[in-house]
Design a protein around this motif. Structure first.
Motif, PDB file in Angstrom:
ATOM      1  N   UNK A 124     -32.365   4.664  -7.045  1.00 28.93           N
ATOM      2  CA  UNK A 124     -32.348   4.217  -5.343  1.00 28.93           C
ATOM      3  C   UNK A 124     -31.318   4.625  -4.819  1.00 28.93           C
ATOM      4  N   UNK A 125     -29.950   4.270  -5.327  1.00 31.81           N
ATOM      5  CA  UNK A 125     -28.745   4.617  -4.560  1.00 31.81           C
ATOM      6  C   UNK A 125     -28.452   6.043  -4.485  1.00 31.81           C
ATOM      7  N   UNK A 126     -28.534   6.656  -5.842  1.00 31.33           N
ATOM      8  CA  UNK A 126     -28.142   8.297  -5.982  1.00 31.33           C
ATOM      9  C   UNK A 126     -29.024   9.156  -5.444  1.00 31.33           C
ATOM     10  N   UNK A 127     -29.970   8.574  -4.681  1.00 26.52           N
ATOM     11  CA  UNK A 127     -30.973   9.764  -4.043  1.00 26.52           C
ATOM     12  C   UNK A 127     -30.628   9.701  -2.509  1.00 26.52           C
ATOM     13  N   UNK A 128     -29.957  11.009  -2.080  1.00 24.09           N
ATOM     14  CA  UNK A 128     -29.550  11.322  -0.934  1.00 24.09           C
ATOM     15  C   UNK A 128     -30.662  11.040   0.222  1.00 24.09           C
ATOM     16  N   UNK A 129     -31.846  11.539  -0.211  1.00 27.76           N
ATOM     17  CA  UNK A 129     -32.885  11.528   0.851  1.00 27.76           C
ATOM     18  C   UNK A 129     -33.126  10.177   1.292  1.00 27.76           C
ATOM     19  N   UNK A 130     -32.856   9.076   0.598  1.00 37.42           N
ATOM     20  CA  UNK A 130     -33.028   7.549   0.951  1.00 37.42           C
ATOM     21  C   UNK A 130     -31.923   7.390   1.993  1.00 37.42           C
ATOM     22  N   UNK A 131     -30.916   7.844   1.810  1.00 41.01           N
ATOM     23  CA  UNK A 131     -29.572   7.770   2.650  1.00 41.01           C
ATOM     24  C   UNK A 131     -30.175   8.187   4.025  1.00 41.01           C
ATOM     25  N   UNK A 132     -30.492   9.561   3.926  1.00 40.76           N
ATOM     26  CA  UNK A 132     -30.915  10.267   5.156  1.00 40.76           C
ATOM     27  C   UNK A 132     -32.239   9.382   5.873  1.00 40.76           C
ATOM     28  N   UNK A 133     -33.023   8.888   5.012  1.00 45.66           N
ATOM     29  CA  UNK A 133     -34.126   8.175   5.455  1.00 45.66           C
ATOM     30  C   UNK A 133     -33.672   6.608   6.182  1.00 45.66           C
ATOM     31  N   UNK A 134     -33.007   5.893   5.738  1.00 43.92           N
ATOM     32  CA  UNK A 134     -32.432   4.890   6.228  1.00 43.92           C
ATOM     33  C   UNK A 134     -31.630   5.196   7.345  1.00 43.92           C
ATOM     34  N   UNK A 135     -30.857   6.039   7.469  1.00 47.38           N
ATOM     35  CA  UNK A 135     -29.900   6.387   8.463  1.00 47.38           C
ATOM     36  C   UNK A 135     -30.639   6.690   9.878  1.00 47.38           C
ATOM     37  N   UNK A 136     -31.683   7.353   9.605  1.00 46.51           N
ATOM     38  CA  UNK A 136     -32.764   7.732  10.671  1.00 46.51           C
ATOM     39  C   UNK A 136     -33.835   6.898  10.865  1.00 46.51           C
ATOM     40  N   UNK A 137     -34.151   6.054   9.875  1.00 39.43           N
ATOM     41  CA  UNK A 137     -35.613   5.532  10.130  1.00 39.43           C
ATOM     42  C   UNK A 137     -35.110   3.906  10.726  1.00 39.43           C
ATOM     43  N   UNK A 138     -34.249   3.226  10.113  1.00 35.99           N
ATOM     44  CA  UNK A 138     -34.052   1.874  10.795  1.00 35.99           C
ATOM     45  C   UNK A 138     -33.169   1.786  12.141  1.00 35.99           C
ATOM     46  N   UNK A 139     -32.514   2.848  12.581  1.00 38.98           N
ATOM     47  CA  UNK A 139     -31.868   2.787  13.816  1.00 38.98           C
ATOM     48  C   UNK A 139     -32.932   3.075  14.705  1.00 38.98           C
TER      49      UNK A 139
END
Length: 213
Positions: A124-139
């Protein structure tokens, strides 16, 4: 309570979360593969690790770290390399140890619940796509000018975890039942091992091609 978004936002977020939860990813592949090879407990341990990673990603979004990682080409590149490398390692494990549940290997290596949890957290933590997702999804569900934005983001991140459990847990339970049938066919077992290795490798390639936006 000021940290709870309005009803319309909660409904929209719930629908989006369920859709995203059923979308295949390296974490889901890990849950199923660990359940097939080690049993239900390790499958749930991996799932718990990934869900903990989701909470960490939510925290990183709140404090702005995710945005900094995406904004830095070098940091994002390093994260992609580590993430892809970890998935390749899991692919190798699927081939080297994946058939531990076959009849002739009942004494094969047993992965501890802690290691399974850590594997889920790492994917989970090493998946940059998840970082991109949460950075654009939650806000999208919280106004940047809302004084209660941090609390609402944490609430939505926790809500994401709660809603994901009833979606992913049945997959672990189904995989456990499937593993019982797999034990009777070592040849099919190896096919599944290579299938999971291929899926992990495909996600590794997908991570390497991720672009920060």
């Amino acid at each position: 309570m000021s940290f709870i978004p309005d009803t319309a936002t909660l409904i929209q977020f719930a629908i989006a979360t369920v859709i995203l939860a059923i979308t295949p990813g390296p974490d889901m592949t890990l849950f199923v593969s660990r359940t097939l090879s080690q049993g239900r407990a390790t499958g749930f341990a991996s799932m718990a690790g990934a869900l903990c990673g989701t909470l960490i990603h939510t925290t990183l979004v709140v404090v702005g770290v995710s945005a900094l990682i995406v904004a830095s080409p070098m940091a994002f590149f390093v994260l992609k390399i580590f993430g892809a490398g970890y998935l390749v390692f899991l692919a190798w494990q699927a081939i080297a140890q994946g058939s531990a549940f076959s009849p002739e290997k009942k004494t094969g290596p047993q992965i501890s619940l802690l290691r399974s949890w850590a594997a889920g957290l790492g994917v989970n933590l090493l998946n940059p796509k998840i970082i991109l997702f949460f950075m654009t999804f939650l806000p999208q569900f919280v106004s940047a000018h809302d004084p209660n934005a941090p609390g609402k983001l944490f609430f939505l991140g926790s809500m994401f975890i709660v809603l994901s459990i009833p979606v992913t847990a049945p997959m672990v339970l189904a995989a456990e039942k499937f593993s019982a049938a797999m034990k009777a066919s070592p040849r099919v077992t190896r096919v599944v091992d290579y299938l999971f290795a291929g899926v992990f490798s495909a996600f590794a390639l997908k991570i390497l091609t991720a672009q920060a936006k």
